[in-house]
Design an enzyme around this catalytic site. Sequence first.
Site, PDB file in Angstrom:
ATOM      1  N   ALA A  70      23.238  19.659  56.092  1.00 35.42           N
ATOM      2  CA  ALA A  70      24.627  18.979  55.993  1.00 35.42           C
ATOM      3  C   ALA A  70      24.952  18.101  57.236  1.00 35.42           C
ATOM      4  O   ALA A  70      25.547  17.170  57.004  1.00 35.42           O
ATOM      5  CB  ALA A  70      25.474  20.126  55.901  1.00 35.42           C
ATOM      6  N   SER A 108      24.247  22.225  52.145  1.00 36.74           N
ATOM      7  CA  SER A 108      22.996  22.527  53.177  1.00 36.74           C
ATOM      8  C   SER A 108      22.370  23.659  52.497  1.00 36.74           C
ATOM      9  O   SER A 108      22.841  24.598  51.937  1.00 36.74           O
ATOM     10  CB  SER A 108      23.512  23.059  54.443  1.00 36.74           C
ATOM     11  OG  SER A 108      22.672  23.414  55.224  1.00 36.74           O
ATOM     12  N   HIS A 154      20.649  26.206  53.990  1.00 34.60           N
ATOM     13  CA  HIS A 154      20.449  27.394  54.706  1.00 34.60           C
ATOM     14  C   HIS A 154      21.899  28.425  54.733  1.00 34.60           C
ATOM     15  O   HIS A 154      21.845  29.381  55.378  1.00 34.60           O
ATOM     16  CB  HIS A 154      19.926  27.103  56.176  1.00 34.60           C
ATOM     17  CG  HIS A 154      20.951  26.714  57.195  1.00 34.60           C
ATOM     18  ND1 HIS A 154      21.650  27.412  57.918  1.00 34.60           N
ATOM     19  CD2 HIS A 154      21.505  25.314  57.131  1.00 34.60           C
ATOM     20  CE1 HIS A 154      22.571  26.448  58.809  1.00 34.60           C
ATOM     21  NE2 HIS A 154      22.542  25.261  58.064  1.00 34.60           N
ATOM     22  N   THR A 172       9.121  10.587  53.785  1.00 35.02           N
ATOM     23  CA  THR A 172       8.292  11.110  52.637  1.00 35.02           C
ATOM     24  C   THR A 172       8.946  12.133  52.136  1.00 35.02           C
ATOM     25  O   THR A 172       9.626  12.813  52.668  1.00 35.02           O
ATOM     26  CB  THR A 172       7.078  11.927  53.219  1.00 35.02           C
ATOM     27  OG1 THR A 172       6.389  10.661  54.025  1.00 35.02           O
ATOM     28  CG2 THR A 172       5.816  12.149  52.112  1.00 35.02           C
ATOM     29  N   CYS A 183      31.676  26.232  76.066  1.00 31.54           N
ATOM     30  CA  CYS A 183      30.997  25.202  76.835  1.00 31.54           C
ATOM     31  C   CYS A 183      30.505  24.066  75.497  1.00 31.54           C
ATOM     32  O   CYS A 183      29.710  23.189  76.032  1.00 31.54           O
ATOM     33  CB  CYS A 183      29.857  25.635  77.530  1.00 31.54           C
ATOM     34  SG  CYS A 183      29.079  27.124  77.003  1.00 31.54           S
TER      35      CYS A 183
END
Lengths: 365, 366
Positions: B69, B194, B196, B232, B318
């Site tokens: 994504a 996406s 996953h 590819t 952070c």
Amino acid sequence: MNNKKVLIAMSGGVDSSVTVYLLKQQGFDCIGTTMRLYRNETISQGNFKTCCSEKDMEDASEVAFDLDVPYEIVDFTDDFQKQIIEKFIKVYENGGTPNPCIDCNRYMKFEKLLNIALEKKCDLIATGHYAISEYSEKHGRYILRKAKDLTKDQSYVLYNLTQDQLKHTIFPLGNLEKTQVREIAEKQGFVNSKKHDSQDICFIPDGDYFKFIKKYTGKTPQEGNFIDENGKILGRHKGIISYTVGQRRGLGIASDAPLYVKKLDMANNNVILCKNEGLFSKTLIADDINLISVEKITEPMKIKAKVRYRQKEQPATVIQIDENRIKVEFDTPQRAITKGQAVVLYDDDIVVGGGTISETESDLS
Amino acid sequence: MIYLDYTANTPVDSEVLNKFVEVENKFIGNPNSNHQEGKKAKEELAKITENIASLLNVEPSEIIYTSGASESNNLAIKGITDISQGNHIITTKLEHSSVFAPIEELKKKGFVVDYAPLDKDGKINISQLIKLIRPDTVLIAICLVDGELGIIQPINKIAEEIKKVSDCKIHIDGTQALGKIKIDFKNIDTMSFSAHKIYGLNGSGILFKRGHLKLNPQISGGMSSSLYRSGTPTLSLNSAFYVAVKKAIENQDKRFSDVLEKNKNLREFFKQFPKVKINSPQNAVPHIINLSVEGIKGSVFQRKLDSYGVCVSVKSACSSDGLPSRAVTALGNSERTALSSWRISLSHLTTWEEIEQFKEIFVKLV
């Protein structure tokens, strides 16, 4: 409640955390800020390790949250790389021994961060340094003094502060002992209260600056000769940048008396060695100077001076050569005065000024 | 270990993984090679692309395979703005960093960005959004379901209103929506997905791109399976994606109601704690519960949970600027509430036993 607004540079360590606490107690309107100075990739570390600076930011933000102080991270990575890391390497490549912390204070904290503070309409900037800044009627100027805790005094690394910067800067820990600071941190239950004081150069966590420079520049240092003061070849060195003046260990030269690095001859790629006596010299010239307690040194001035952070000040006489340079002559010869390091002048506990050592006696003679 | 971070990553489904291995073993040719093995691979790629398109109810030519994504979002945003006349973008404060960051980059190049105002429940205020549209607006980028709070945006309604007044392109980040809610591509120009997030493999995703819409490719090189993305073709990853998306869509309703039960149970549980504020609106997807525990920083609570083996997410201080979550703040929460926020994300794989264990641990920590 005082209405002054202050931006506090938070490193994630105990000192700056306690600084925030103290200022908040004193009724300041506080903002906590951490400067992001580098990323793992910049210092040739893999990205899969937790960068120690990330942990520091997490600690700083937790302390800020506990104290209910707004917190922000500012990104100085580009400037830090250019002005601090690359200069650090250049000084080594030119045969000097740099002090990047001094440059970082000068360019990052008290220039860039102070500008951000002023943009945010802050009256002051504060850091956790052990030193004292105040206005002196006697001098008619803002002055910088040693901290009360002389074992922690950091005035040496702050000699570059200008009048305008000092006017906008406070060091709330200047009158405290380090033990008191730790006590406050523990009492407040700060996440970092047990954290060790930082020692090394922050962007070289393992302290191996030779390896760091090799990786960063991608250059293989050229081997060359160790020679004595008369030019006699004593052996081979592994690359000139890996030596500093005064160094004895790791030379690998057999000799009846111990040998030390006296000088780095960049032009001929030689490292000149001498016996201990040969390291002592009385005179140095420093450039890129900054004067604090006086505007100008108009006549020879008796002061005490030190040529490295961990050294007791030694009596000397200073004269100002021109706008940018001073000449310091010590009463007694000093060991291993090193180019690139700072000489800082003191009048009792007051910082007169300082500069970067550019020439030592062996260059002058 | 109690894994409650399915929004960040899902475990791979064994059928998906088997498919990957099977295709990887079976097809050794490059689909763009002009020999038998190449042609065999190309035929397979055409077949599975048709299958994916038919599941999503789009055309096979509208599918661009990407690495995920983040790449899809970048390709759409940069690919559209690179070749558009005009430099105004509208987006929201709810976007994932792979939408936020490329738009920040565009700002540096002179683009002007407006953020669509949100209603109390986090939904975009459509009439106010429409007022932000200018003649030079080239792109409107919105997430269908945001990853922090789980808010569902009425994208088709929004897109319909936009199309009435502007020719600007509409990019939707559909990453967190796929497999959770029904997706309609009407009036949408580009949409990211996406694998996953739907029990597929990491490093695989697609970008839906409407018909003949042109994009400036962000990865240039040799022939691929699309004009807009070189490299590819990744037949095995694409085949595995097909299995993941098929299972996600076929089981969507069942999984949704299962997760909804667990969501209701947890929301009910949290009611007994006056210090707990649920930040996810009631009508968010049930898979995501964002909450704040008053007086405890989100990262600290996460660490405490982690010490008991509970995995949840928090916007890391952070990660960028130390500032509190944009999304939680955008809903009108205070900075402190936003700094205290963290996220539970549920799956049909989450067991009732895990829910009960989580509750026991939570009681100890709060």
